[in-house]
Design an enzyme around this catalytic site. Structure first.
Site, PDB file in Angstrom:
ATOM      1  N   TYR A  19      23.831  99.300 104.219  1.00 43.44           N
ATOM      2  CA  TYR A  19      24.475 100.632 104.235  1.00 43.44           C
ATOM      3  C   TYR A  19      25.645 100.718 105.214  1.00 43.44           C
ATOM      4  O   TYR A  19      26.359 101.711 105.214  1.00 43.44           O
ATOM      5  CB  TYR A  19      23.453 101.708 104.614  1.00 43.44           C
ATOM      6  CG  TYR A  19      22.358 101.892 103.600  1.00 43.44           C
ATOM      7  CD1 TYR A  19      22.632 102.436 102.347  1.00 43.44           C
ATOM      8  CD2 TYR A  19      21.045 101.514 103.882  1.00 43.44           C
ATOM      9  CE1 TYR A  19      21.629 102.599 101.401  1.00 43.44           C
ATOM     10  CE2 TYR A  19      20.032 101.679 102.946  1.00 43.44           C
ATOM     11  CZ  TYR A  19      20.339 102.221 101.703  1.00 43.44           C
ATOM     12  OH  TYR A  19      19.347 102.383 100.768  1.00 43.44           O
ATOM     13  N   HIS A  24      28.457 107.122 103.195  1.00 42.32           N
ATOM     14  CA  HIS A  24      27.451 108.018 103.785  1.00 42.32           C
ATOM     15  C   HIS A  24      27.270 107.744 105.283  1.00 42.32           C
ATOM     16  O   HIS A  24      26.638 108.528 105.983  1.00 42.32           O
ATOM     17  CB  HIS A  24      26.111 107.818 103.061  1.00 42.32           C
ATOM     18  CG  HIS A  24      25.408 109.098 102.702  1.00 42.32           C
ATOM     19  ND1 HIS A  24      25.994 110.337 102.772  1.00 42.32           N
ATOM     20  CD2 HIS A  24      24.136 109.319 102.264  1.00 42.32           C
ATOM     21  CE1 HIS A  24      25.124 111.268 102.393  1.00 42.32           C
ATOM     22  NE2 HIS A  24      23.992 110.680 102.086  1.00 42.32           N
ATOM     23  N   TYR A  68      16.601 107.165 107.843  1.00 44.30           N
ATOM     24  CA  TYR A  68      17.253 107.434 106.550  1.00 44.30           C
ATOM     25  C   TYR A  68      17.709 108.884 106.537  1.00 44.30           C
ATOM     26  O   TYR A  68      17.124 109.760 107.166  1.00 44.30           O
ATOM     27  CB  TYR A  68      16.390 107.072 105.333  1.00 44.30           C
ATOM     28  CG  TYR A  68      16.221 105.576 105.217  1.00 44.30           C
ATOM     29  CD1 TYR A  68      17.251 104.785 104.708  1.00 44.30           C
ATOM     30  CD2 TYR A  68      15.064 104.958 105.684  1.00 44.30           C
ATOM     31  CE1 TYR A  68      17.123 103.400 104.655  1.00 44.30           C
ATOM     32  CE2 TYR A  68      14.931 103.579 105.631  1.00 44.30           C
ATOM     33  CZ  TYR A  68      15.966 102.802 105.113  1.00 44.30           C
ATOM     34  OH  TYR A  68      15.851 101.440 105.083  1.00 44.30           O
ATOM     35  N   ASN A  70      17.809 111.550 104.651  1.00 39.81           N
ATOM     36  CA  ASN A  70      17.107 112.795 104.311  1.00 39.81           C
ATOM     37  C   ASN A  70      15.985 113.151 105.281  1.00 39.81           C
ATOM     38  O   ASN A  70      15.344 114.173 105.126  1.00 39.81           O
ATOM     39  CB  ASN A  70      16.581 112.744 102.862  1.00 39.81           C
ATOM     40  CG  ASN A  70      15.645 111.588 102.639  1.00 39.81           C
ATOM     41  OD1 ASN A  70      15.442 110.772 103.541  1.00 39.81           O
ATOM     42  ND2 ASN A  70      15.080 111.486 101.455  1.00 39.81           N
ATOM     43  N   ASP A  95      29.568 112.640 106.848  1.00 42.36           N
ATOM     44  CA  ASP A  95      30.499 112.496 105.734  1.00 42.36           C
ATOM     45  C   ASP A  95      30.539 113.792 104.929  1.00 42.36           C
ATOM     46  O   ASP A  95      29.536 114.484 104.819  1.00 42.36           O
ATOM     47  CB  ASP A  95      30.056 111.331 104.837  1.00 42.36           C
ATOM     48  CG  ASP A  95      28.630 111.534 104.306  1.00 42.36           C
ATOM     49  OD1 ASP A  95      27.711 111.719 105.125  1.00 42.36           O
ATOM     50  OD2 ASP A  95      28.440 111.528 103.080  1.00 42.36           O
ATOM     51  N   ASN A 116      21.896 116.118 102.432  1.00 45.94           N
ATOM     52  CA  ASN A 116      20.474 115.981 102.769  1.00 45.94           C
ATOM     53  C   ASN A 116      20.220 115.829 104.264  1.00 45.94           C
ATOM     54  O   ASN A 116      19.198 116.279 104.780  1.00 45.94           O
ATOM     55  CB  ASN A 116      19.864 114.793 102.019  1.00 45.94           C
ATOM     56  CG  ASN A 116      19.722 115.107 100.543  1.00 45.94           C
ATOM     57  OD1 ASN A 116      19.546 116.259 100.162  1.00 45.94           O
ATOM     58  ND2 ASN A 116      19.827 114.090  99.703  1.00 45.94           N
TER      59      ASN A 116
END
Length: 197
Positions: A19, A24, A68, A70, A95, A116
Site C-alpha cells: 500500500y 489512499h 487499516y 477503516n 487523501d 472510511n
C-alpha cells in the site's frame, strides 16, 4: 472555533508494503516527511496500534495508525485518551477524492465525505470537530471505481502534483504549529499558481 495548536497529527493510510505508494496513503506521506523535518522517530506503539513519535520542541505527537484505514479511530482514540488530547487539538491528514491532485484544503469539523478513516475517527472521538488537512488525489469519475482508484498508485504527473502540494503543506506547518489556523487555511486553500510554460 478552537485556536489551540495541534497536539496530535494523524496521517491516514494502510500498513504494509503493497500500500506504500497508493493514493489512499497520502496522509502517511505527509506525516513521514513532517516527522523527518521535526526530527521525530516513529516507532511501533502497540497500545496505540500505530507508529507514533513525539516532538517535545513542537509539542506534538505524530501518529500513523497501523489498523487499516477503516479502523483508524481505534488508534487515534487510544492515543488521544491516554494523553488527554481534545478532538479540537487533533489534525487528521488524509487523501481527498473531491479535490484535484496538487490542491489542498484545511478545514475544521464537517462531514466525512464517505472516507472510511474519517468515519471511524468520528465514531471513536464521538465528534466530527477535529481539524482535517485534505490532500487532493482526484476522482476516477465513476463511483464504482473509487476503491480500485484509491488503492492504486497515482500516475507520474499526479504524483508530482501531490508531492508539490505536500511540500506546500510542510511550508505552512509553522503556522499550524503556532495555532494560526486562519492564516494556514488561507495559505493552503488558495489554488496553486500555474507554472510558466
Amino acid at each position: 472555533m478552537a485556536h489551540t495548536a495541534p497536539k496530535l497529527v494523524v496521517g491516514l493510510g494502510n500498513p504494509g508494503p503493497e500500500y506504500v505508494e497508493t493514493r489512499h496513503n497520502a496522509g502517511f506521506w505527509f506525516c513521514e516527511l513532517l516527522a523527518r523535518e521535526l526530527g521525530v522517530t516513529l516507532s511501533h506503539e502497540s497500545r496505540f496500534q500505530g507508529l507514533a513519535g513525539n516532538s517535545r520542541a513542537a509539542g506534538v505527537w505524530i501518529l500513523l495508525p497501523q489498523t487499516y484505514m477503516n479502523r483508524s479511530g481505534l488508534s487515534v482514540g487510544a492515543l488521544a485518551r491516554f494523553y488527554r488530547i481534545l478532538p479540537s487539538e487533533i489534525l487528521v491528514v488524509h487523501d481527498e477524492l473531491d479535490i484535484p491532485p496538487g490542491q489542498l484544503k484545511l478545514k475544521y469539523g464537517g462531514g466525512n465525505g464517505g472516507h472510511n478513516g474519517l468515519k471511524d475517527i468520528q465514531a471513536h472521538l464521538s465528534t466530527p470537530d477535529f481539524w482535517r488537512l485534505r490532500i487532493g488525489i482526484g476522482h476516477p469519475g465513476d463511483r464504482n471505481q473509487v476503491v480500485n482508484f484509491v488503492l492504486h498508485r497515482p500516475s507520474r504527473d499526479e504524483q508530482s502534483l501531490i508531492d508539490e502540494s505536500i511540500g506546500r503543506a510542510l511550508d505552512v506547518w509553522p503556522k499550524i504549529q503556532a495555532g494560526e489556523w486562519e492564516r494556514a487555511t488561507q495559505a493552503l486553500n488558495a489554488k496553486p499558481k500555474p507554472k510558466n510554460p
